[in-house]
Design a protein around this motif. Sequence first.
Motif, PDB file in Angstrom:
ATOM      1  N   SER A 158     -48.442 -64.378-131.931  1.00 48.15           N
ATOM      2  CA  SER A 158     -48.941 -65.693-132.357  1.00 48.15           C
ATOM      3  C   SER A 158     -49.806 -65.581-133.612  1.00 48.15           C
ATOM      4  CB  SER A 158     -49.747 -66.343-131.231  1.00 48.15           C
ATOM      5  OG  SER A 158     -48.914 -66.671-130.153  1.00 48.15           O
ATOM      6  N   TRP A 159     -50.542 -64.488-133.732  1.00 51.23           N
ATOM      7  CA  TRP A 159     -51.354 -64.276-134.932  1.00 51.23           C
ATOM      8  C   TRP A 159     -50.469 -64.232-136.175  1.00 51.23           C
ATOM      9  CZ3 TRP A 159     -56.149 -63.757-137.070  1.00 51.23           C
ATOM     10  CH2 TRP A 159     -56.252 -63.033-138.257  1.00 51.23           C
ATOM     11  N   HIS A 160     -49.397 -63.478-136.104  1.00 50.57           N
ATOM     12  CA  HIS A 160     -48.509 -63.361-137.255  1.00 50.57           C
ATOM     13  C   HIS A 160     -47.839 -64.701-137.572  1.00 50.57           C
ATOM     14  CE1 HIS A 160     -49.031 -59.067-137.667  1.00 50.57           C
ATOM     15  NE2 HIS A 160     -48.737 -58.890-136.388  1.00 50.57           N
ATOM     16  N   ARG A 161     -47.498 -65.448-136.542  1.00 51.69           N
ATOM     17  CA  ARG A 161     -46.896 -66.771-136.780  1.00 51.69           C
ATOM     18  C   ARG A 161     -47.886 -67.687-137.498  1.00 51.69           C
ATOM     19  NH1 ARG A 161     -45.251 -66.249-130.843  1.00 51.69           N
ATOM     20  NH2 ARG A 161     -43.155 -65.338-130.908  1.00 51.69           N
ATOM     21  N   LEU A 162     -49.133 -67.667-137.054  1.00 49.64           N
ATOM     22  CA  LEU A 162     -50.144 -68.512-137.681  1.00 49.64           C
ATOM     23  C   LEU A 162     -50.414 -68.079-139.117  1.00 49.64           C
ATOM     24  CD1 LEU A 162     -52.625 -68.699-134.681  1.00 49.64           C
ATOM     25  CD2 LEU A 162     -51.396 -70.647-135.652  1.00 49.64           C
ATOM     26  N   LEU A 163     -50.579 -66.785-139.316  1.00 49.24           N
ATOM     27  CA  LEU A 163     -50.862 -66.289-140.660  1.00 49.24           C
ATOM     28  C   LEU A 163     -49.694 -66.569-141.599  1.00 49.24           C
ATOM     29  CD1 LEU A 163     -52.941 -64.902-142.386  1.00 49.24           C
ATOM     30  CD2 LEU A 163     -52.152 -62.691-141.513  1.00 49.24           C
ATOM     31  N   GLY A 164     -48.485 -66.420-141.091  1.00 48.32           N
ATOM     32  CA  GLY A 164     -47.316 -66.735-141.906  1.00 48.32           C
ATOM     33  C   GLY A 164     -47.269 -68.195-142.304  1.00 48.32           C
ATOM     34  N   LYS A 165     -47.616 -69.079-141.372  1.00 53.31           N
ATOM     35  CA  LYS A 165     -47.660 -70.511-141.688  1.00 53.31           C
ATOM     36  C   LYS A 165     -48.717 -70.802-142.751  1.00 53.31           C
ATOM     37  CE  LYS A 165     -44.757 -72.579-138.715  1.00 53.31           C
ATOM     38  NZ  LYS A 165     -43.653 -73.485-139.120  1.00 53.31           N
ATOM     39  N   GLY A 166     -49.869 -70.156-142.623  1.00 55.26           N
ATOM     40  CA  GLY A 166     -50.937 -70.391-143.597  1.00 55.26           C
ATOM     41  C   GLY A 166     -50.555 -69.934-144.991  1.00 55.26           C
ATOM     42  N   VAL A 167     -49.931 -68.771-145.097  1.00 60.19           N
ATOM     43  CA  VAL A 167     -49.485 -68.272-146.401  1.00 60.19           C
ATOM     44  C   VAL A 167     -48.409 -69.187-146.977  1.00 60.19           C
ATOM     45  CG1 VAL A 167     -48.294 -66.383-147.579  1.00 60.19           C
ATOM     46  CG2 VAL A 167     -50.114 -65.881-145.927  1.00 60.19           C
ATOM     47  N   VAL A 189     -47.965 -75.124-132.155  1.00 61.13           N
ATOM     48  CA  VAL A 189     -48.933 -74.417-132.994  1.00 61.13           C
ATOM     49  C   VAL A 189     -50.303 -74.374-132.326  1.00 61.13           C
ATOM     50  CG1 VAL A 189     -50.154 -74.512-135.210  1.00 61.13           C
ATOM     51  CG2 VAL A 189     -47.678 -74.815-135.140  1.00 61.13           C
ATOM     52  N   GLN A 190     -50.669 -75.437-131.638  1.00 60.13           N
ATOM     53  CA  GLN A 190     -51.922 -75.406-130.887  1.00 60.13           C
ATOM     54  C   GLN A 190     -51.890 -74.295-129.834  1.00 60.13           C
ATOM     55  OE1 GLN A 190     -54.720 -77.318-131.237  1.00 60.13           O
ATOM     56  NE2 GLN A 190     -53.909 -78.445-132.996  1.00 60.13           N
ATOM     57  N   LYS A 191     -50.726 -74.107-129.223  1.00 62.57           N
ATOM     58  CA  LYS A 191     -50.575 -73.043-128.232  1.00 62.57           C
ATOM     59  C   LYS A 191     -50.698 -71.670-128.888  1.00 62.57           C
ATOM     60  CE  LYS A 191     -49.551 -71.364-124.125  1.00 62.57           C
ATOM     61  NZ  LYS A 191     -50.551 -71.431-123.026  1.00 62.57           N
ATOM     62  N   TRP A 192     -50.135 -71.511-130.078  1.00 61.40           N
ATOM     63  CA  TRP A 192     -50.284 -70.247-130.783  1.00 61.40           C
ATOM     64  C   TRP A 192     -51.755 -69.921-131.011  1.00 61.40           C
ATOM     65  CZ3 TRP A 192     -46.225 -71.143-135.270  1.00 61.40           C
ATOM     66  CH2 TRP A 192     -44.936 -71.042-134.728  1.00 61.40           C
ATOM     67  N   GLY A 193     -52.537 -70.922-131.389  1.00 60.85           N
ATOM     68  CA  GLY A 193     -53.959 -70.694-131.611  1.00 60.85           C
ATOM     69  C   GLY A 193     -54.658 -70.193-130.361  1.00 60.85           C
ATOM     70  N   ALA A 194     -54.333 -70.796-129.220  1.00 64.39           N
ATOM     71  CA  ALA A 194     -54.929 -70.363-127.955  1.00 64.39           C
ATOM     72  C   ALA A 194     -54.506 -68.941-127.615  1.00 64.39           C
ATOM     73  CB  ALA A 194     -54.545 -71.333-126.842  1.00 64.39           C
ATOM     74  N   LEU A 195     -53.219 -68.638-127.771  1.00 62.89           N
ATOM     75  CA  LEU A 195     -52.713 -67.312-127.426  1.00 62.89           C
ATOM     76  C   LEU A 195     -53.311 -66.221-128.320  1.00 62.89           C
ATOM     77  CD1 LEU A 195     -48.930 -68.075-126.795  1.00 62.89           C
ATOM     78  CD2 LEU A 195     -50.602 -67.277-125.097  1.00 62.89           C
ATOM     79  N   ALA A 196     -53.471 -66.514-129.599  1.00 64.23           N
ATOM     80  CA  ALA A 196     -54.034 -65.519-130.508  1.00 64.23           C
ATOM     81  C   ALA A 196     -55.452 -65.147-130.115  1.00 64.23           C
ATOM     82  CB  ALA A 196     -53.999 -66.040-131.944  1.00 64.23           C
ATOM     83  N   ASN A 197     -56.188 -66.086-129.537  1.00 66.79           N
ATOM     84  CA  ASN A 197     -57.552 -65.804-129.117  1.00 66.79           C
ATOM     85  C   ASN A 197     -57.624 -65.207-127.721  1.00 66.79           C
ATOM     86  OD1 ASN A 197     -59.872 -66.932-131.064  1.00 66.79           O
ATOM     87  ND2 ASN A 197     -58.007 -68.143-131.332  1.00 66.79           N
ATOM     88  N   ALA A 216     -59.281 -70.627-136.318  1.00 66.96           N
ATOM     89  CA  ALA A 216     -60.115 -70.243-137.457  1.00 66.96           C
ATOM     90  C   ALA A 216     -59.983 -68.781-137.835  1.00 66.96           C
ATOM     91  CB  ALA A 216     -61.580 -70.576-137.154  1.00 66.96           C
ATOM     92  N   GLY A 217     -59.575 -67.919-136.911  1.00 66.28           N
ATOM     93  CA  GLY A 217     -59.550 -66.488-137.191  1.00 66.28           C
ATOM     94  C   GLY A 217     -58.643 -66.099-138.329  1.00 66.28           C
ATOM     95  N   ASN A 218     -57.443 -66.681-138.405  1.00 59.27           N
ATOM     96  CA  ASN A 218     -56.517 -66.302-139.472  1.00 59.27           C
ATOM     97  C   ASN A 218     -56.977 -66.825-140.833  1.00 59.27           C
ATOM     98  OD1 ASN A 218     -54.208 -68.610-140.363  1.00 59.27           O
ATOM     99  ND2 ASN A 218     -55.335 -69.084-138.494  1.00 59.27           N
ATOM    100  N   GLY A 219     -58.012 -67.674-140.816  1.00 61.77           N
ATOM    101  CA  GLY A 219     -58.584 -68.113-142.082  1.00 61.77           C
ATOM    102  C   GLY A 219     -59.250 -66.985-142.846  1.00 61.77           C
ATOM    103  N   CYS A 220     -59.649 -65.909-142.150  1.00 63.28           N
ATOM    104  CA  CYS A 220     -60.328 -64.799-142.831  1.00 63.28           C
ATOM    105  C   CYS A 220     -59.411 -64.111-143.840  1.00 63.28           C
ATOM    106  CB  CYS A 220     -60.874 -63.819-141.804  1.00 63.28           C
ATOM    107  SG  CYS A 220     -61.637 -62.353-142.538  1.00 63.28           S
ATOM    108  N   PRO A 221     -58.245 -63.579-143.450  1.00 63.83           N
ATOM    109  CA  PRO A 221     -57.385 -62.962-144.470  1.00 63.83           C
ATOM    110  C   PRO A 221     -56.892 -63.960-145.509  1.00 63.83           C
ATOM    111  CG  PRO A 221     -56.261 -63.047-142.338  1.00 63.83           C
ATOM    112  CD  PRO A 221     -57.697 -63.388-142.096  1.00 63.83           C
TER     113      PRO A 221
END
Length: 564
Positions: free
Chosen positions: A91-100, A59-67, A129-134
């Motif tokens: 990676s953005w979609h994976r992160l956002l999906g995890k957050g939801v 997941v840390q890697k996803w954060g780096a890749l999304a940015n 932090a970016g996926n925190g916006c939606p």
Amino acid sequence: MAARTHTVTNQAPPLVAYDLFTADRALVEAVGRHLDPALLDEAHSELSALGRTSGSTQVQKWGALANENPPKLLTHDRYGERLDEVEFHPSWHRLLGKGVSAGLTAAWSRPGGHVRRAAGFLVWSQVEAGNGCPLSMTHAAVPALRTDPALAAEWEPRLTSTVYDQDLRPAAQKAGALFGMGMTEKQGGSDVRANTTAARPLAEDGTYELTGHKWFCSAPMSDGFLVLAQAGPAGEQVERGERGERGDQDGRDALTCFLVPRVLADGTRNVFRIQRLKDKLGNRSNASAEVEFDGTWARRVGEEGRGVRSIMGMVAATRLDCVLGSAGLMRQAVAQAVHHCEHREAFGGRLVDKPLMRNVLADLALESEAATTLALRLAAAYDDGGEQERAFLRLAVPAAKYWVTKRCTPVVAEALECLGGNGYVEESGMPRLLRESPLNSIWEGAGNVQALDVLRALQREPAALNAYLREVGLARGADHRLDGAIKNLLTELADLDGVEGRARRIVERIALVLQGSLLVRFAPPEVADAFCASRLGGDWGSSLGTLPHTLDLASVVERARPVS
């Protein structure tokens, strides 16, 4: 022999494969303090699972890749037809999906939901932090929609769902939906009453047609958006290009809140023309757009001319998320600094044991714990929902938003410096934290907007100040420096005539006194002592790392360790 030069020693290992929630003592204690005991086991299990996910290497890697792979605007398809879509890295979609799926949009639908969600949002913000916006916009849309019971009944189940569905389809066909927001325009910025987007009624059923341009639209691939536009006579004047009164002080017959769906019920795309994506300092993974409405279908939310009032519930909730997001960034920066200094040796010993470095780390840790403690207290007030707690939030949210978000950048910058040159290198992750750090101070109203909002509450809503004073008064008599700070604050508040020029000073004191009172009541004595001595007692320098050397700084640093 040459190969020996490639042997790496005296470097801190990566801070991964740990539970970000359980490693944060201040956060764990705050959750335990504010949740019903009957909910604690379940909440701890959920938050620990999210903490382990957040701390995982993947997941840390996803954060780096999304940015590293920011979103791309696709204005047209190959045939020249308008597309108006934003393409994100997987990676953005994976992160956002995890957050939801972690319930970060579901606070309104379960007991203790705000405290549980706040703790989760603080943890998740440390990953990316970016996926925190939606996530924030979707969460915060609920109170605004509740001003219209019919709209709330239709949309709230989708917004509080734990299902992430990224496809653009009619919302009625989706198990979960996301929301964005469009308030500001290029000619007005924070002065939303200067908006010129016009709303023309289509029928008596609350449907309208919008024409205008939004300078900042958050989360442009969402399923729906809350936007402000001029309706009634003001909207007609705007459409004709006339200047006229924008309505009275409450915004009657003028600024109105609307719900703009991305896809209409019949499956056709609403008119939602994305002009460009903003090229931002940080928050690179997230798309912020300029959008144009040209005959865009919308439904009115609340009464015509009451747009600011209708949308303020959303603004207050997103402001709390700014506090939480900044607290999360500070916590991650401090965790990285302490972790590095525990493993790095210099001048004959570990950095963490050096008195001067210990002072810096302890000072950083105080800011982080004070921010976390305050943020969770505000979330608990949302869960309570009583009249006094609502009054408390009216003053405490803008004050906390002002102060905590402003402290984020110096804290992250100092934490980066603890890693030396390693911290200035992208691979450390610290530059991304630093680029992100000013964001929450700017979004949802910059510092002056928050300070003026506090002044309005002080001048117009006596119940807000009374609720605040009752809260800080719970700690009176426990620390003489806190008592003195409360007395000085009351002196400042005794005369509010011509107060605008000193508004920032007042709001800073309001926030610091509130943080001090909470730490005196709930934090270990060494933490409360250090905070009161420095932030309230004046025994502090102009930079971090200037705490009184006689304090128990080792215990403060030990409490901030990310891994046992």
